[in-house]
Structures are given as structure tokens and as C-alpha cells.
Scaffold this active site. Structure first.
Site, PDB file in Angstrom:
ATOM      1  N   ARG A 245       0.851  -1.181   0.000  1.00 55.96           N
ATOM      2  CA  ARG A 245       0.000   0.000   0.000  1.00 55.96           C
ATOM      3  C   ARG A 245       0.895   1.242   0.000  1.00 55.96           C
ATOM      4  O   ARG A 245       1.920   1.280   0.666  1.00 55.96           O
ATOM      5  CB  ARG A 245      -0.921   0.023   1.230  1.00 55.96           C
ATOM      6  N   ASP A 269       4.762  -0.279  -6.923  1.00 56.49           N
ATOM      7  CA  ASP A 269       3.527  -0.623  -7.627  1.00 56.49           C
ATOM      8  C   ASP A 269       2.344   0.090  -7.000  1.00 56.49           C
ATOM      9  O   ASP A 269       1.212  -0.088  -7.426  1.00 56.49           O
ATOM     10  CB  ASP A 269       3.303  -2.147  -7.590  1.00 56.49           C
ATOM     11  N   GLU A 274      -2.688   7.554  -4.884  1.00 54.57           N
ATOM     12  CA  GLU A 274      -2.948   6.939  -6.182  1.00 54.57           C
ATOM     13  C   GLU A 274      -4.406   6.989  -6.626  1.00 54.57           C
ATOM     14  O   GLU A 274      -4.709   6.740  -7.799  1.00 54.57           O
ATOM     15  CB  GLU A 274      -2.502   5.477  -6.170  1.00 54.57           C
ATOM     16  N   HIS A 306      -0.339  -0.395  -9.661  1.00 52.44           N
ATOM     17  CA  HIS A 306      -1.023  -1.333  -8.760  1.00 52.44           C
ATOM     18  C   HIS A 306      -1.471  -2.599  -9.503  1.00 52.44           C
ATOM     19  O   HIS A 306      -2.637  -3.002  -9.446  1.00 52.44           O
ATOM     20  CB  HIS A 306      -2.227  -0.657  -8.112  1.00 52.44           C
TER      21      HIS A 306
END
Length: 341
Positions: A245, A269, A274, A306
């Protein structure tokens, strides 16, 4: 049964639609993300199905879902930091998640980020597309004999141990519950790594690791665990990987570390802010997030959207478990998939 399915993408329909028909479940697919305004779209639905960037943290959102007849929040993911679970419980709404859909997929992706950022594969790819075959500036390091720190030794952390076995690295582990995940359940890991597998405190992990990879949930205890203080403890030239996260890392402090050449490479990622960008096509828009722009400007940073979970096997598992949670939401007490405050 009727489910309001928020933040729908084309690949969601591919997996959820046929399974729902088999189970006689009606799904209202919505492109909008869940928030206090879009909660109205769930009127007369038995449940809502949400993903990582939907927002059910506001009590007003929970209240409106309750007023619309919603009895369950179905998270098609493992994390639940985007839900006010206590408010939902007080409203009589059960929260059910998919605690484990493909730990190996995330671990393999984390390894991919590590290898790519270490050997500058992203830069080499861009160069050769322009017929530039110089390797100047693309030097990495051998990982054999180096130390990797794995923060979080749940299912994904354990999968990470599996995928890095061939690298012959010294492994440091940190987890608030150190002996339960590894020493009790995976003795083969001890046999494989021997003395090279050690639980340590966070300070030791930060100080001794050449690579640090994050595999823990976002909670009040883990938020901003990577910050200016922890970065200062790390080795110069450390590689940092995060597939968990974005909120585990303080972006401002990370950017300061990058500006000071603290990191040999960073593979991300996920990103702290985001929600507005990830999973969306913003290629024709002006980006207003200054931190995001700065992150992508560093040549030793790989930032992806992600997608570590994103395999066929994982999507099938997510759909299966989510719809099973829907079918069993009225008798879910005691289920390991129930999220409790």
C-alpha cells in the site's frame, strides 16, 4: 441478490459476469468509485462490491448505504484501509474481503521490480527502442550474498521467500508475530535458508539490508513506516520495493532520499495518493500531482499502476471468493473473510 459493483473495469466484467449468472446474482456494474455521493447508486441492492480506491471511510457513506438497504460491503481485495469497519458494523453492515487470492502473483511481481530496477531494464528498453545500444550508466549489482529485508511475513511475505530462494541472499525478516508465520508453518523455509533466515527488529533490518521489500497491510501502526528517520538508518545505495500500500511510505521523505542519492533504486507498484490516477488513462491530461511528477522523473524509480495482483489466476480467485462471500453474507459470522474493527 443484487450487487452494486463500483469502479468497474473491462477485466472485472470478464471474470465476474459469467460467475454471477451461474449463481443467479444480478450485478449493477458502475464505473464510478464509491463515495458519499455515489452511495445513492446502490439503492435496493443487497451489497456493494468495492476495490482499493473506493472510499467507504466516511460515516456518511456508510449511513447512505444502510438507508439504501445494503447489508454487506464486499471487498474484492485483501486490504480494508478504505473502509470504516467500525461504522459499518454499527450500521449492521458486514464487511467481507478476499484475504488471499494469489500471494505468489504479488511476490513474483515484487521480484520483477527488484530485478528490473537493479539492472536498469526499464532504461535499457527505452534506449534500444531508439537504437541506442550503449550500456553506460546501466550497471547493477550481483544480488548473491547481499541482504534482503522482508517486512511482513504473512502469505505474500512467505511467497516472497519462495521466489527469492535462487538468489542466495541473506534474509532478514520483520513481523509483529514472528514465529507463527514462518517458524511454525513453513519449516522448509528454515531448511532452505538455514542461518541466512533471521527475524530481527525493524532498526536492524533497516541498517543491514541491501534490499527492503514491503509485504504488510496499511494500518495505524504501519502508516509511514518508511519515513525520514527510517530512511536515514538505511544503507546508502539501498533498493526499496513496495507492492503493498502506498501509505506505508511517506512520499515527501522518499523524494528527499532520492534527491540525496540514498537509493540505488526504488520499485513501486503503489503510491500514497494513487486514487485519482491509478487504473485510469490520464495520458491526455495535465497531471497536477507534483509528487507523482517528481517520482516519475527519477531514472532509478520504476512506478507501475497497482498491477502486482493482476494475473488470470488471481482474477479468477477474486471473483470466486467475492461471490461466495455474497452468497454467505447472512451466515458469515466466524468466517475468516469477515473484517472486524
Amino acid at each position: 441478490m443484487k450487487i452494486a459493483f463500483y469502479d468497474t473495469k473491462p477485466y472485472d466484467r470478464i471474470w465476474f459476469e459469467p460467475m454471477a449468472k451461474e449463481k443467479n446474482i444480478e450485478i449493477l456494474f458502475l464505473e464510478e468509485k464509491l463515495n458519499k455521493h455515489t452511495a445513492a447508486f446502490a439503492k435496493d441492492c443487497d451489497a456493494v462490491c468495492i476495490f482499493v480506491n473506493d472510499d467507504a471511510t466516511k460515516k456518511e457513506t456508510i449511513k447512505r448505504l444502510k438507508e439504501n438497504g445494503v447489508k454487506a460491503i464486499l471487498l474484492r481485495c485483501a486490504g480494508f484501509n478504505n473502509v470504516d469497519v467500525k461504522a459499518a458494523q454499527e450500521a449492521g453492515i458486514v464487511c467481507l474481503r478476499v484475504p488471499s487470492y494469489s500471494p505468489r502473483a504479488v511476490a513474483e511481481y515484487a521480484l520483477g521490480l527488484l530485478l528490473a530496477v537493479n539492472r536498469k531494464l526499464h532504461r535499457a528498453y527505452v534506449r534500444t527502442r531508439d537504437f541506442n545500444y550503449s550500456i553506460n550508466g546501466l550497471m547493477g549489482v550481483d544480488l548473491v550474498g547481499k541482504t534482503i529485508g522482508v517486512i511482513g511475513t504473512g502469505k505474500i511475505g512467505q511467497a516472497m521467500l519462495s521466489v527469492i530462494r535462487g538468489l542466495d541472499m541473506r534474509v532478514l525478516l520483520y513481523d509483529p508475530y514472528p514465529y507463527k508465520p514462518i517458524l511454525d508453518k513453513t519449516p522448509e523455509a528454515i531448511e532452505q535458508f538455514g542461518k541466512n533466515l533471521t527475524y530481527v527488529d525493524l532498526d536492524t533490518l533497516f541498517k543491514e539490508s541491501d534490499v527492503i521489500t514491503l509485504h504488510c497491510p496499511l494500518t495505524k501502526d504501519t502508516e509511514y513506516m518508511i519515513n525520514k528517520d527510517s530512511i536515514a538508518k538505511m544503507k546508502d545505495g539501498v533498493i526499496l520495493v513496495n507492492t503493498s500500500r502506498g501509505g506505508l511510505i511517506n512520499t515527501t521523505d522518499l523524494l528527499d532520499g532520492l534527491a540525496q542519492d540514498k537509493f540505488a533504486g526504488v520499485g513501486l507498484d503503489v503510491y500514497e495518493e494513487e486514487e485519482e490516477y491509478f487504473f485510469e488513462d490520464r495520458s491526455d491530461e495535465n497531471i497536477s500531482d507534483a509528487d507523482l511528477i517528481r517520482l516519475t522523473s527519477y531514472r532509478n524509480v520504476i512506478l507501475t499502476s497497482h498491477q502486482a495482483f493482476f494475473t488470470k489466476e488471481a482474477m479468477m480467485s477474486i471473483a470466486e471468493v467475492t461471490l461466495e462471500n455474497a452468497e454467505n453474507m447472512d451466515s458469515s459470522e466466524g468466517s475468516p473473510n469477515v473484517v472486524l474493527p
